[in-house]
Every structure is written in C-alpha cells, then in structure tokens.
Design an enzyme around this catalytic site. Structure first.
Site, PDB file in Angstrom:
ATOM      1  N   ASP A  44     -65.145 -71.508  61.079  1.00 53.43           N
ATOM      2  CA  ASP A  44     -64.203 -72.629  60.991  1.00 53.43           C
ATOM      3  C   ASP A  44     -64.327 -73.165  59.577  1.00 53.43           C
ATOM      4  O   ASP A  44     -65.266 -73.895  59.258  1.00 53.43           O
ATOM      5  CB  ASP A  44     -64.536 -73.699  62.025  1.00 53.43           C
ATOM      6  CG  ASP A  44     -63.675 -74.946  61.896  1.00 53.43           C
ATOM      7  OD1 ASP A  44     -62.750 -74.969  61.042  1.00 53.43           O
ATOM      8  OD2 ASP A  44     -63.927 -75.906  62.647  1.00 53.43           O
ATOM      9  N   ALA A  96     -54.481 -70.866  54.328  1.00 47.33           N
ATOM     10  CA  ALA A  96     -53.434 -71.811  53.943  1.00 47.33           C
ATOM     11  C   ALA A  96     -52.693 -72.298  55.180  1.00 47.33           C
ATOM     12  O   ALA A  96     -52.594 -71.592  56.176  1.00 47.33           O
ATOM     13  CB  ALA A  96     -52.441 -71.161  52.982  1.00 47.33           C
ATOM     14  N   TYR A 110     -54.764 -68.684  45.683  1.00 44.66           N
ATOM     15  CA  TYR A 110     -53.322 -68.451  45.556  1.00 44.66           C
ATOM     16  C   TYR A 110     -52.556 -69.740  45.791  1.00 44.66           C
ATOM     17  O   TYR A 110     -52.901 -70.525  46.662  1.00 44.66           O
ATOM     18  CB  TYR A 110     -52.856 -67.395  46.565  1.00 44.66           C
ATOM     19  CG  TYR A 110     -53.458 -66.045  46.303  1.00 44.66           C
ATOM     20  CD1 TYR A 110     -52.841 -65.153  45.437  1.00 44.66           C
ATOM     21  CD2 TYR A 110     -54.659 -65.673  46.893  1.00 44.66           C
ATOM     22  CE1 TYR A 110     -53.391 -63.918  45.169  1.00 44.66           C
ATOM     23  CE2 TYR A 110     -55.223 -64.436  46.627  1.00 44.66           C
ATOM     24  CZ  TYR A 110     -54.592 -63.568  45.773  1.00 44.66           C
ATOM     25  OH  TYR A 110     -55.147 -62.356  45.499  1.00 44.66           O
ATOM     26  N   TYR A 158     -45.384 -79.638  51.866  1.00 44.09           N
ATOM     27  CA  TYR A 158     -46.034 -78.348  51.629  1.00 44.09           C
ATOM     28  C   TYR A 158     -46.318 -78.159  50.137  1.00 44.09           C
ATOM     29  O   TYR A 158     -47.441 -77.845  49.736  1.00 44.09           O
ATOM     30  CB  TYR A 158     -45.158 -77.200  52.151  1.00 44.09           C
ATOM     31  CG  TYR A 158     -45.685 -75.843  51.797  1.00 44.09           C
ATOM     32  CD1 TYR A 158     -46.780 -75.304  52.476  1.00 44.09           C
ATOM     33  CD2 TYR A 158     -45.105 -75.091  50.787  1.00 44.09           C
ATOM     34  CE1 TYR A 158     -47.274 -74.056  52.135  1.00 44.09           C
ATOM     35  CE2 TYR A 158     -45.587 -73.835  50.450  1.00 44.09           C
ATOM     36  CZ  TYR A 158     -46.673 -73.325  51.130  1.00 44.09           C
ATOM     37  OH  TYR A 158     -47.174 -72.089  50.794  1.00 44.09           O
ATOM     38  N   LYS A 160     -50.025 -77.927  48.247  1.00 46.07           N
ATOM     39  CA  LYS A 160     -50.438 -76.786  47.427  1.00 46.07           C
ATOM     40  C   LYS A 160     -50.746 -77.236  45.996  1.00 46.07           C
ATOM     41  O   LYS A 160     -51.693 -76.748  45.373  1.00 46.07           O
ATOM     42  CB  LYS A 160     -49.374 -75.690  47.433  1.00 46.07           C
ATOM     43  CG  LYS A 160     -49.169 -75.009  48.778  1.00 46.07           C
ATOM     44  CD  LYS A 160     -50.403 -74.271  49.256  1.00 46.07           C
ATOM     45  CE  LYS A 160     -50.520 -72.914  48.585  1.00 46.07           C
ATOM     46  NZ  LYS A 160     -51.627 -72.094  49.148  1.00 46.07           N
TER      47      LYS A 160
END
Length: 136
Positions: free
Chosen positions: A33, A59, A98, A123, A127
């Site tokens: 986890d 992600a 990434y 989102y 990121k």
C-alpha cells in the site's frame, strides 16, 4: 540498468516497463500500500541489493474522476511522488517519475519541460503538485 523497482506495476505503463525490465521488482497494490509511507519506506529499504532505480508508475489517472475525488488525486499524484523522491534521495537511488501534458492549459500548443505549468483541472493541478514535490 538491470535491477529496478517498478511501483504501479499492473497499470498500463507499469506493464510495458515490466516487458523492458523482466528482472524488475514489480509491486502493485497487492504487494504494498504505497499510501502507507512508513511501510513503503521499510519495504524499499529492505530490498537487498538495493534497486538501481525506482520507477513510479502509481497515479490517480482518472482525469474526470479527479474532479470528484480531489483528495485521492492529490495523495497519489502530488504527495506520493514527493515522498518517493525524498525516500529515493535518502537511499541514493534515482527516481523516475512520469507526469502529463495536463499540467499545461494548451494555449501554447507545443510545450517544453521548462515551461511553467498552468493546469486547468484538478487532475492537472495534482500532477503539477507531484512535479513540484519531486523537484523540491
């Protein structure tokens, strides 16, 4: 590079990387986890010999779902990469992380790595936060 640790090994990117690195240590949700940072650190530090690199493929990648699940998106896309970067730095292991073109607003068309992020969505902001934390 021979021995790498791939986190998020069952996702699309992780599966492709496992083909490139068949000797990789490949962890997904069933193995660790990753949001339990203490357990993750203990597990990574217990790998002997240490991996030559950590490749983060974890992600929250549901672009539209991030609008409703912002906390989870920021945990997986923002906080987790930062913690991985600190862990990797402390262990002197390179980290590969990434991001996405969603960190930009699209107004420029083609972007370069040095361009300032200007995300339009939860989102994209999550990121961009991951990028910021990894760079820090």
């Amino acid at each position: 590079m021979k021995r790498v640790l791939i986190l998020g090994a069952k996702g699309m990117l992780g599966c492709q990387l496992r083909k490139l690195y068949p000797e990789a240590i490949a962890w997904d949700r069933e193995e660790i986890d990753a949001t339990d940072f203490s357990a993750l650190q203990t597990a990574v530090c217990a790998i002997d010999p240490a991996p030559e690199a950590i490749i983060n493929c974890i992600a929250f990648n549901d672009v539209y779902g991030a609008e409703e699940h912002g906390a989870q998106a920021f945990l997986l896309n923002g906080e987790l990469p930062g913690r991985l970067a600190r862990l990797a730095a402390e262990a002197a292991i390179p980290l590969v992380h990434y991001s996405t073109n969603y960190v930009f607003d699209g107004a420029k068309g083609e972007y370069e790595e040095a361009d300032a992020p200007s995300p339009l969505s939860v989102y994209g902001r999550s990121k961009a936060e991951g990028e910021r934390q990894v760079a820090a």
